[in-house]
Design a protein around this motif. Sequence first.
Motif, PDB file in Angstrom:
ATOM      1  N   GLU A  78       0.845  -1.195   0.000  1.00  0.00           N
ATOM      2  CA  GLU A  78       0.000   0.000   0.000  1.00  0.00           C
ATOM      3  C   GLU A  78       0.881   1.246   0.000  1.00  0.00           C
ATOM      4  N   LEU A  79       0.670   2.119  -0.974  1.00  0.00           N
ATOM      5  CA  LEU A  79       1.492   3.309  -1.113  1.00  0.00           C
ATOM      6  C   LEU A  79       0.783   4.528  -0.550  1.00  0.00           C
ATOM      7  N   SER A  80       1.573   5.444  -0.029  1.00  0.00           N
ATOM      8  CA  SER A  80       1.011   6.696   0.459  1.00  0.00           C
ATOM      9  C   SER A  80       0.697   7.596  -0.731  1.00  0.00           C
ATOM     10  N   PRO A  81      -0.157   8.602  -0.561  1.00  0.00           N
ATOM     11  CA  PRO A  81      -0.437   9.535  -1.664  1.00  0.00           C
ATOM     12  C   PRO A  81       0.831  10.185  -2.214  1.00  0.00           C
ATOM     13  N   GLU A  82       1.771  10.506  -1.345  1.00  0.00           N
ATOM     14  CA  GLU A  82       3.020  11.118  -1.794  1.00  0.00           C
ATOM     15  C   GLU A  82       3.838  10.142  -2.643  1.00  0.00           C
ATOM     16  N   GLN A  83       3.886   8.870  -2.241  1.00  0.00           N
ATOM     17  CA  GLN A  83       4.605   7.856  -3.018  1.00  0.00           C
ATOM     18  C   GLN A  83       3.945   7.654  -4.377  1.00  0.00           C
ATOM     19  N   ARG A  84       2.624   7.625  -4.409  1.00  0.00           N
ATOM     20  CA  ARG A  84       1.907   7.470  -5.677  1.00  0.00           C
ATOM     21  C   ARG A  84       2.191   8.646  -6.606  1.00  0.00           C
ATOM     22  N   SER A  88       3.997   8.412 -10.228  1.00  0.00           N
ATOM     23  CA  SER A  88       3.294   8.933 -11.398  1.00  0.00           C
ATOM     24  C   SER A  88       4.165   9.935 -12.162  1.00  0.00           C
ATOM     25  N   GLU A  89       4.831  10.823 -11.426  1.00  0.00           N
ATOM     26  CA  GLU A  89       5.707  11.816 -12.058  1.00  0.00           C
ATOM     27  C   GLU A  89       6.884  11.130 -12.737  1.00  0.00           C
ATOM     28  N   ARG A  90       7.426  10.116 -12.091  1.00  0.00           N
ATOM     29  CA  ARG A  90       8.566   9.388 -12.661  1.00  0.00           C
ATOM     30  C   ARG A  90       8.163   8.708 -13.977  1.00  0.00           C
ATOM     31  N   GLU A  91       6.972   8.094 -13.991  1.00  0.00           N
ATOM     32  CA  GLU A  91       6.502   7.437 -15.208  1.00  0.00           C
ATOM     33  C   GLU A  91       6.271   8.455 -16.321  1.00  0.00           C
TER      34      GLU A  91
END
Length: 212
Positions: A78-84, A88-91
């Motif tokens: 389970e990822l935190s909103p910040e990790q997500r 997303s930015e990296r992708e």
Amino acid sequence: SSYVKLTKAGTNYKGLCPFHEEKTPSFVVSESKKIFHCFGCGASGDVFTFLMKYERLNFQSAVRQLAKRQGISLPEKELSPEQRKRISEREELFAINKIAAQFYHEILLHNQRGKKARQYLQQRGIDSACITEHCLGFAPEGWNALLQQLKTGKISLAHAQNIGLIIPKEAGHYYDRFRDRIMFPIFNMAHQITGFGGRVIDAGEPKYLNSP
């Protein structure tokens, strides 16, 4: 066997090693031990090692690929909103690099602006198969060839600046970092493009220019 043509040899299977050139099979797969070993180059390991080496994957990606192939669901952390958000930015950055690579590649292969680059590579003994395999490209002369392509695709110019494809000048304006250069995409282990190296054709400095 979907990667290597194997034939039965006693209790094992044999085939030509995919990791080095050979005419006599020295690549052995043990079904009972669940391992492979090449007596020619020394490559060995299990199915995960094979995929990591053959497909240029890290361990996690090899596990995911095998699980998907076998229809096995893997538990996801389970990822935190910040990790997500970071993922997303990296992708998105990887996607922009891919768009740039495809643009440079198309210029090299099919555009009149890439003619001198095609001739140069031919003189250096680099054929079309090699160009296609490594997605080589050409950044044409001028200051905004890639910039215009990014604008047409409504790509974030701020992100393109962050990965070094374009350089800012006066407020709100940019220009291409790579101009009149043969482009070499730099891939990571997951075959994502992390940056570029560019070699100038005509007289110019620096001879080689890399993404920052």
